[in-house]
Design a protein around this motif. Structure first.
Motif, PDB file in Angstrom:
ATOM      1  N   GLN A 142     112.178  19.538 -74.385  1.00  0.00           N
ATOM      2  CA  GLN A 142     111.809  17.881 -74.837  1.00  0.00           C
ATOM      3  C   GLN A 142     111.191  17.333 -73.736  1.00  0.00           C
ATOM      4  O   GLN A 142     110.220  16.646 -73.795  1.00  0.00           O
ATOM      5  CB  GLN A 142     113.123  17.332 -75.356  1.00  0.00           C
ATOM      6  CG  GLN A 142     112.785  15.940 -75.996  1.00  0.00           C
ATOM      7  CD  GLN A 142     113.793  15.205 -76.580  1.00  0.00           C
ATOM      8  OE1 GLN A 142     115.013  15.286 -76.142  1.00  0.00           O
ATOM      9  NE2 GLN A 142     113.556  14.329 -77.408  1.00  0.00           N
ATOM     10  N   THR A 177     113.790  21.568 -79.612  1.00  0.00           N
ATOM     11  CA  THR A 177     114.343  21.170 -80.853  1.00  0.00           C
ATOM     12  C   THR A 177     113.227  20.411 -81.774  1.00  0.00           C
ATOM     13  O   THR A 177     112.116  19.831 -81.326  1.00  0.00           O
ATOM     14  CB  THR A 177     115.238  20.091 -80.762  1.00  0.00           C
ATOM     15  OG1 THR A 177     114.955  18.899 -79.709  1.00  0.00           O
ATOM     16  CG2 THR A 177     116.529  21.012 -80.043  1.00  0.00           C
ATOM     17  N   GLY A 180     113.743  14.727 -86.036  1.00  0.00           N
ATOM     18  CA  GLY A 180     114.935  14.092 -86.172  1.00  0.00           C
ATOM     19  C   GLY A 180     115.396  14.044 -87.681  1.00  0.00           C
ATOM     20  O   GLY A 180     116.575  13.464 -87.770  1.00  0.00           O
ATOM     21  N   LEU A 183     119.097  15.870 -88.340  1.00  0.00           N
ATOM     22  CA  LEU A 183     120.102  15.597 -87.301  1.00  0.00           C
ATOM     23  C   LEU A 183     121.608  15.716 -88.034  1.00  0.00           C
ATOM     24  O   LEU A 183     121.595  15.182 -89.081  1.00  0.00           O
ATOM     25  CB  LEU A 183     120.059  14.699 -86.349  1.00  0.00           C
ATOM     26  CG  LEU A 183     118.633  14.585 -85.398  1.00  0.00           C
ATOM     27  CD1 LEU A 183     118.763  13.326 -84.595  1.00  0.00           C
ATOM     28  CD2 LEU A 183     118.712  15.841 -84.639  1.00  0.00           C
ATOM     29  N   ILE A 188     122.904  11.944 -84.442  1.00  0.00           N
ATOM     30  CA  ILE A 188     122.627  10.745 -84.791  1.00  0.00           C
ATOM     31  C   ILE A 188     123.153   9.770 -83.952  1.00  0.00           C
ATOM     32  O   ILE A 188     122.528   8.802 -83.418  1.00  0.00           O
ATOM     33  CB  ILE A 188     122.729  10.512 -86.343  1.00  0.00           C
ATOM     34  CG1 ILE A 188     121.669  11.453 -87.242  1.00  0.00           C
ATOM     35  CG2 ILE A 188     122.366   9.082 -86.561  1.00  0.00           C
ATOM     36  CD1 ILE A 188     121.985  11.346 -88.685  1.00  0.00           C
ATOM     37  N   MET A 194     116.680  12.412 -80.132  1.00  0.00           N
ATOM     38  CA  MET A 194     116.003  13.572 -80.411  1.00  0.00           C
ATOM     39  C   MET A 194     115.540  13.450 -81.788  1.00  0.00           C
ATOM     40  O   MET A 194     115.820  13.893 -82.934  1.00  0.00           O
ATOM     41  CB  MET A 194     117.548  14.470 -80.563  1.00  0.00           C
ATOM     42  CG  MET A 194     117.871  15.109 -79.322  1.00  0.00           C
ATOM     43  SD  MET A 194     119.083  16.267 -79.757  1.00  0.00           S
ATOM     44  CE  MET A 194     118.466  17.429 -80.622  1.00  0.00           C
ATOM     45  N   ARG A 195     114.505  12.199 -81.843  1.00  0.00           N
ATOM     46  CA  ARG A 195     113.702  12.000 -83.049  1.00  0.00           C
ATOM     47  C   ARG A 195     112.199  12.113 -82.383  1.00  0.00           C
ATOM     48  O   ARG A 195     111.600  11.060 -82.289  1.00  0.00           O
ATOM     49  CB  ARG A 195     114.117  10.541 -83.464  1.00  0.00           C
ATOM     50  CG  ARG A 195     115.321  10.629 -84.091  1.00  0.00           C
ATOM     51  CD  ARG A 195     115.744   9.157 -84.573  1.00  0.00           C
ATOM     52  NE  ARG A 195     114.856   9.072 -85.872  1.00  0.00           N
ATOM     53  CZ  ARG A 195     114.790   7.704 -86.351  1.00  0.00           C
ATOM     54  NH1 ARG A 195     115.264   6.956 -85.849  1.00  0.00           N
ATOM     55  NH2 ARG A 195     113.953   7.660 -87.543  1.00  0.00           N
ATOM     56  N   SER A 218     121.460  20.124 -85.983  1.00  0.00           N
ATOM     57  CA  SER A 218     120.375  20.074 -87.112  1.00  0.00           C
ATOM     58  C   SER A 218     121.484  20.909 -88.273  1.00  0.00           C
ATOM     59  O   SER A 218     122.030  21.657 -88.275  1.00  0.00           O
ATOM     60  CB  SER A 218     119.383  20.713 -86.682  1.00  0.00           C
ATOM     61  OG  SER A 218     118.390  20.708 -87.962  1.00  0.00           O
TER      62      SER A 218
END
Length: 309
Positions: A142, A177, A180, A183, A188, A194-195, A218
């Motif tokens: 990421q 990954t 998002g 999640l 979250i 992580m979006r 996820s």
């Protein structure tokens, strides 16, 4: 500084590594430490900056770093603040920004290439700074993807700052990954960064996913890790490794506790194909990737498959 012979297709190539190389990092809390690996001889060497997964450091991922260096790359591995070697607690006030600090670490490496080049005796004058790529595993993927054009979506669903770095022209993203929208509640709450949006990830990239990689972050299955390929503009390639879990056969290191799917053959395939991809992406006249992908397609008992767009 150490020298070693890499046991692979370039077994006769001596790799020189220097660590720690210190890059000043005002405002980070401590200076950035990196490891630099390169072949002992040869010139016009492209640069590959590698971002480690959560908890790791510049000392991990020897199966990849040594192989890439033996095959003609200057590999630079920073130690991010989440490394177990640093021991930063979750309560540290820097933690909410740690995903961004990670990106800044990679940019700091690019800004400090003079120091990087001079850190390895005999390396000065042998580096081709017009050919720079990034790579990363898991959280590191990421981090690396952000320099290729991926962006973090904010709470209102709007893509945040564009942190694309024009000096970087290609990438290898390992177990990156996906979107998002699936999640888990834990992710979250604790990992809001992580979006991602992949809409602007235009640079050539090899996405590598394991078809047995079931993330606890996820609600989706292993196909979650193919989102970067599906939702980013071309040119992209997707290497799906059969039977691979999150460590993709053991890329963090040989016989490490995190590896639940140890497979030297799978790692060897990833070594070969990632190197071929990088060579071709950084030098358009190079046909290594086309040949490597064709060879896998013709394999009677393949360990994976390649798709491209």
């Amino acid at each position: 500084m150490s020298a070693s012979n890499t046991a692979n297709a370039s077994a006769t190539t001596t790799v020189i590594s220097a660590k720690p190389v210190i890059l000043p990092a005002p405002g980070r809390g401590e200076d950035l430490q990196v490891r630099v690996s390169a072949p002992a001889t040869g010139g016009d060497l492209p640069v590959l900056v590698f971002s480690h997964g959560f908890g790791w450091s510049m000392n991990g991922y020897a199966p990849l770093a040594d192989y890439w260096a033996a095959n003609g790359f200057v590999v630079v591995q920073p130690t991010h603040l989440d490394s177990r070697s640093i021991g930063m607690p979750h309560e540290d006030p820097r933690f909410p920004r740690i995903w961004r600090i990670r990106v800044e670490d990679l940019v700091r490496v690019l800004d400090g290439l003079d120091t990087v080049e001079s850190s390895v005796p005999g390396l000065a004058g042998r580096v081709d700074r017009s050919r720079i790529a990034v790579a990363g595993h898991s959280w590191g993927a990421q981090t690396a993807s952000t320099l290729l054009g991926a962006r973090v979506v904010d709470a209102d669903g709007v893509p945040g700052e564009d942190m694309t770095d024009p000096r970087v022209t290609a990438g290898v993203l390992l177990a990156l990954t996906g979107l998002g929208d699936s999640l888990t509640p834990f992710a979250i709450e604790h990992l809001p960064f992580m979006r991602p949006s992949f809409d602007g990830m235009n640079a050539p990239a090899l996405i590598v996913a394991g078809d047995h990689d079931q993330s606890q972050l996820s609600t989706r299955g292993p196909d979650w890790f193919t989102d970067p390929y599906t939702y980013s503009p071309g040119p992209k390639s997707l290497l799906t490794l059969y039977g691979a879990e999150h460590s993709l056969g053991g890329i963090p290191g040989y016989e490490v506790a995190e590896t639940t799917d140890e497979s030297p053959a799978r790692v060897a395939l990833l070594q070969r194909l990632s190197t071929a991809f990088l060579r071709s992406a950084l030098s358009p006249e190079d046909t290594s990737w086309k040949a490597a992908a064709a060879a896998l397609d013709e394999d009677a008992d393949p360990l994976g498959k390649v798709q491209s767009k």
